[in-house]
Write a protein that holds these residues in place. Structure first.
Motif, PDB file in Angstrom:
ATOM      1  N   GLY A 140     -33.329 -35.668  18.384  1.00 29.49           N
ATOM      2  CA  GLY A 140     -34.721 -35.906  18.721  1.00 29.49           C
ATOM      3  C   GLY A 140     -35.679 -35.372  17.672  1.00 29.49           C
ATOM      4  O   GLY A 140     -35.325 -34.503  16.865  1.00 29.49           O
ATOM      5  N   TRP A 141     -36.895 -35.895  17.700  1.00 26.46           N
ATOM      6  CA  TRP A 141     -37.945 -35.513  16.744  1.00 26.46           C
ATOM      7  C   TRP A 141     -39.296 -35.720  17.424  1.00 26.46           C
ATOM      8  O   TRP A 141     -39.446 -36.643  18.236  1.00 26.46           O
ATOM      9  CB  TRP A 141     -37.820 -36.399  15.509  1.00 26.46           C
ATOM     10  CG  TRP A 141     -38.901 -36.271  14.492  1.00 26.46           C
ATOM     11  CD1 TRP A 141     -38.940 -35.399  13.439  1.00 26.46           C
ATOM     12  CD2 TRP A 141     -40.082 -37.080  14.373  1.00 26.46           C
ATOM     13  NE1 TRP A 141     -40.076 -35.617  12.693  1.00 26.46           N
ATOM     14  CE2 TRP A 141     -40.798 -36.648  13.251  1.00 26.46           C
ATOM     15  CE3 TRP A 141     -40.598 -38.138  15.135  1.00 26.46           C
ATOM     16  CZ2 TRP A 141     -42.003 -37.221  12.854  1.00 26.46           C
ATOM     17  CZ3 TRP A 141     -41.794 -38.708  14.744  1.00 26.46           C
ATOM     18  CH2 TRP A 141     -42.483 -38.245  13.620  1.00 26.46           C
TER      19      TRP A 141
ATOM     20  N   GLY B 261     -29.787 -33.707   9.188  1.00 31.02           N
ATOM     21  CA  GLY B 261     -29.042 -32.781  10.032  1.00 31.02           C
ATOM     22  C   GLY B 261     -29.912 -32.184  11.114  1.00 31.02           C
ATOM     23  O   GLY B 261     -29.822 -31.002  11.431  1.00 31.02           O
ATOM     24  N   GLY B 262     -30.770 -33.010  11.709  1.00 29.68           N
ATOM     25  CA  GLY B 262     -31.797 -32.581  12.648  1.00 29.68           C
ATOM     26  C   GLY B 262     -31.317 -31.938  13.925  1.00 29.68           C
ATOM     27  O   GLY B 262     -30.125 -31.743  14.153  1.00 29.68           O
TER      28      GLY B 262
ATOM     29  N   ALA C  68     -39.004 -39.678  11.044  1.00 28.83           N
ATOM     30  CA  ALA C  68     -38.080 -39.326  12.124  1.00 28.83           C
ATOM     31  C   ALA C  68     -36.626 -39.455  11.674  1.00 28.83           C
ATOM     32  O   ALA C  68     -35.803 -38.574  11.939  1.00 28.83           O
ATOM     33  CB  ALA C  68     -38.342 -40.216  13.338  1.00 28.83           C
ATOM     34  N   LYS C  69     -36.303 -40.545  10.988  1.00 24.46           N
ATOM     35  CA  LYS C  69     -34.941 -40.744  10.508  1.00 24.46           C
ATOM     36  C   LYS C  69     -34.571 -39.669   9.482  1.00 24.46           C
ATOM     37  O   LYS C  69     -33.443 -39.159   9.481  1.00 24.46           O
ATOM     38  CB  LYS C  69     -34.793 -42.132   9.884  1.00 24.46           C
ATOM     39  CG  LYS C  69     -34.773 -43.272  10.894  1.00 24.46           C
ATOM     40  CD  LYS C  69     -34.800 -44.613  10.155  1.00 24.46           C
ATOM     41  CE  LYS C  69     -34.476 -45.775  11.038  1.00 24.46           C
ATOM     42  NZ  LYS C  69     -33.061 -45.868  11.383  1.00 24.46           N
ATOM     43  N   THR C  70     -35.511 -39.313   8.621  1.00 23.72           N
ATOM     44  CA  THR C  70     -35.272 -38.282   7.610  1.00 23.72           C
ATOM     45  C   THR C  70     -34.980 -36.938   8.268  1.00 23.72           C
ATOM     46  O   THR C  70     -34.111 -36.191   7.819  1.00 23.72           O
ATOM     47  CB  THR C  70     -36.489 -38.160   6.672  1.00 23.72           C
ATOM     48  OG1 THR C  70     -36.696 -39.410   6.010  1.00 23.72           O
ATOM     49  CG2 THR C  70     -36.292 -37.066   5.638  1.00 23.72           C
TER      50      THR C  70
ATOM     51  N   GLY D  51     -19.797 -41.182   6.249  1.00 21.61           N
ATOM     52  CA  GLY D  51     -21.007 -40.452   6.622  1.00 21.61           C
ATOM     53  C   GLY D  51     -21.690 -39.819   5.423  1.00 21.61           C
ATOM     54  O   GLY D  51     -22.924 -39.879   5.300  1.00 21.61           O
ATOM     55  N   LEU D  52     -20.929 -39.220   4.520  1.00 21.57           N
ATOM     56  CA  LEU D  52     -21.508 -38.624   3.309  1.00 21.57           C
ATOM     57  C   LEU D  52     -22.187 -39.685   2.442  1.00 21.57           C
ATOM     58  O   LEU D  52     -23.285 -39.471   1.909  1.00 21.57           O
ATOM     59  CB  LEU D  52     -20.426 -37.902   2.506  1.00 21.57           C
ATOM     60  CG  LEU D  52     -19.844 -36.644   3.130  1.00 21.57           C
ATOM     61  CD1 LEU D  52     -18.627 -36.156   2.342  1.00 21.57           C
ATOM     62  CD2 LEU D  52     -20.909 -35.544   3.212  1.00 21.57           C
ATOM     63  N   THR D  53     -21.535 -40.845   2.320  1.00 23.87           N
ATOM     64  CA  THR D  53     -22.098 -41.945   1.520  1.00 23.87           C
ATOM     65  C   THR D  53     -23.391 -42.455   2.146  1.00 23.87           C
ATOM     66  O   THR D  53     -24.399 -42.651   1.454  1.00 23.87           O
ATOM     67  CB  THR D  53     -21.067 -43.085   1.405  1.00 23.87           C
ATOM     68  OG1 THR D  53     -19.885 -42.570   0.788  1.00 23.87           O
ATOM     69  CG2 THR D  53     -21.615 -44.250   0.594  1.00 23.87           C
TER      70      THR D  53
END
Length: 171
Positions: A54-55, A39-40, A31-33, A106-108
């Protein structure tokens, strides 16, 4: 609670069954991935001003809902058969805007978490050197109950930090 005042048991605890923590951890990582790091899909805001991701996969669903931007607070929840079974709360902030801004932080974070999730885990004991700083995560406990802190160090100085905690939700 049941109408008679007794506690109800979640679907996974019927007949004395225990939550499969290894399966739950795989679900949390998936879910986190698929959401923040990947960019879900943006979900409708669940609260005024919130950013929601959401997922869903079969019997499992997940929502990450946070407010703020550079400094932010949020909560993630996992449901099994529409019953909440796991949650995590977090608060993060850029501590040194002279060293890292929200975009670079955020990129890091996304690069570090992407690499950690490939290992099939989301909890600490992890370090990732990136273009904008060194991401370090440390936590205690496991998916069932945990707390931790992630930071971004720029030239050895803590420029960003996020504290998190969570675990199983049992009625």
């Amino acid at each position: 609670m049941t109408p008679t005042g007794g506690a109800t048991r979640p679907p996974w605890a019927q007949d004395g069954a225990d939550m499969d923590l290894a399966e739950l951890e795989k679900v949390v990582v998936a879910a986190k991935t698929a959401t923040y790091v990947g960019g879900g899909v943006t979900a409708p805001a669940s609260r005024t001003g919130s950013h929601d991701l959401g997922w869903r996969d079969g019997r499992w669903s997940y929502l990450d809902s946070y407010v703020g931007g550079t400094d932010f607070h949020g909560q993630e929840v996992v449901w099994l058969d529409d019953e909440p079974v796991w949650a995590m709360s977090y608060y993060g902030a850029v501590l040194r805007p002279d060293l890292v801004d929200g975009e670079r932080a955020g990129l890091t974070i996304k690069a570090a978490l992407s690499a950690m999730y490939i290992e099939g885990r989301f909890l600490g004991g992890y370090e990732h050197v990136g273009e904008h700083g060194t991401y370090v995560d440390a936590s205690t406990g496991g998916v069932g109950r945990f707390h931790g802190r992630e930071v971004i160090l720029v030239d050895g100085v803590e420029a960003y930090a996020l504290d998190y905690f969570g675990g199983l939700v049992v009625p």
